[in-house]
Write a protein that holds these residues in place. Sequence first.
Motif, short mmCIF file in Angstrom:
data_model
loop_
_atom_site.label_atom_id
_atom_site.label_comp_id
_atom_site.label_asym_id
_atom_site.label_seq_id
_atom_site.Cartn_x
_atom_site.Cartn_y
_atom_site.Cartn_z
N MET A 1 9.26 7.56 -4.62
CA MET A 1 8.08 6.27 -4.52
C MET A 1 7.31 7.59 -5.62
N LYS A 2 6.01 6.46 -6.53
CA LYS A 2 4.99 7.65 -8.00
C LYS A 2 4.10 8.60 -7.23
N THR A 3 4.16 8.98 -7.76
CA THR A 3 3.07 9.95 -7.24
C THR A 3 1.43 9.35 -6.72
N SER A 4 1.33 8.83 -8.22
CA SER A 4 -0.16 7.99 -7.19
C SER A 4 -0.41 7.10 -6.14
N LEU A 5 0.80 6.54 -6.04
CA LEU A 5 1.48 5.74 -4.79
C LEU A 5 1.71 7.08 -4.24
N ARG A 6 2.39 7.77 -3.65
CA ARG A 6 2.33 8.54 -2.24
C ARG A 6 1.03 9.02 -2.19
N LEU A 7 -0.18 9.40 -3.20
CA LEU A 7 -1.91 9.92 -2.71
C LEU A 7 -2.16 9.05 -2.56
N ILE A 8 -2.26 7.56 -2.78
CA ILE A 8 -2.68 6.20 -2.39
C ILE A 8 -2.36 5.99 -0.47
N LYS A 9 -1.11 6.17 -0.65
CA LYS A 9 -0.42 5.88 0.75
C LYS A 9 -0.67 7.43 1.66
N TYR A 10 -1.13 8.21 1.61
CA TYR A 10 -1.30 9.29 2.03
C TYR A 10 -1.90 10.07 2.49
N LEU A 11 -2.60 10.15 1.55
CA LEU A 11 -4.19 10.56 1.58
C LEU A 11 -5.30 9.56 2.49
N GLY A 12 -4.48 8.05 1.66
CA GLY A 12 -5.49 6.94 2.04
C GLY A 12 -5.16 6.39 3.62
N ALA A 13 -4.40 7.15 4.14
CA ALA A 13 -4.04 7.50 5.71
C ALA A 13 -4.60 8.11 6.77
N ILE A 14 -4.76 9.35 6.02
CA ILE A 14 -5.39 10.47 6.75
C ILE A 14 -6.85 9.44 6.62
N VAL A 15 -7.66 9.13 5.24
CA VAL A 15 -8.89 8.39 5.65
C VAL A 15 -9.35 7.60 6.84
N LEU A 16 -8.20 6.72 7.25
CA LEU A 16 -8.29 5.55 7.75
C LEU A 16 -8.07 6.10 9.17
N SER A 17 -7.46 6.81 9.56
CA SER A 17 -6.93 7.29 10.59
C SER A 17 -7.94 8.10 11.68
#
Length: 271
Positions: free
Chosen positions: A1-17
């Motif tokens: 997974m590209k770095t940008s997509l990885r950041l969006i996925k995991y950091l986004g999940a932290i914020v959303l949760s």
Amino acid sequence: MKTSLRLIKYLGAIVLSFILMTFIPSLVLSYINFTNYYVMVSVYLLVIIGILVVTVIVCGEKKVFAFSLKSFKDTFVIGGVMTAITAFYLVTNIYTAIKEYGTPLMDGKTIVLFLLLNFLGAGIREELLTRGVWLTFFRKAFGNSKASYIVAMSLSSILFGAIHITNLDGAVDPTPIYAQIIYAIGIGFFLAALYLRTGNLWGNMVLHFLFDISLMVKPMIYGNRSDMDVLIGEWLGSGIILKSILISVVSVVIGLYLIRGDKFKEIAEVE
């Protein structure tokens, strides 16, 4: 997974949760009128735990829930310093409590509920949130280098300390709570390293729970007190801020030792 997509996925999940945990539990309680305090708090905690579990599963990180008896036992061996401190406080505090109070002032039913809520809150919720989600997701977002691991450990530990800010509510003296926030950051770093070494979050949950109970058994179960700020002040005594800083620094040093050299290579290879 590209770095940008990885950041969006995991950091986004932290914020959303975090957003979901902020609003959904209160919303649930507003629609269901609970009169029993322990039932209300249990439901509140279970909703938060449910949100975290769904977050982990949806992000494909079910490995967070992995369990083996060997790695569970390793938690208490590798985390021997915390295990020994927990055992010391548990034994000495029960001994002095029996001498001072004889029998607990808290009734039997309340003791069971008190222990249950602390296991749900400090054991399951805090470990699942800080090590299961924050540590895991930060680590996945930032990559597999040792520097990335330390950043993930540091961020999750700082946030772990920050969640104790809620203990300021109702505190007469805020200083002990500030001290708690400081030493919680260091202990959080140690627990992060311990989880990375064992890969068993369940061991962290039990050890974290037992450590908290070892400090609470005398004043809360036997003494039936709830003045958290005063209790922390009594535990640390004079020079409370300096002592909390010392606890934090020592915990971080031990945490770094746990992921030293070849040990980090073993962790990275498993990932």
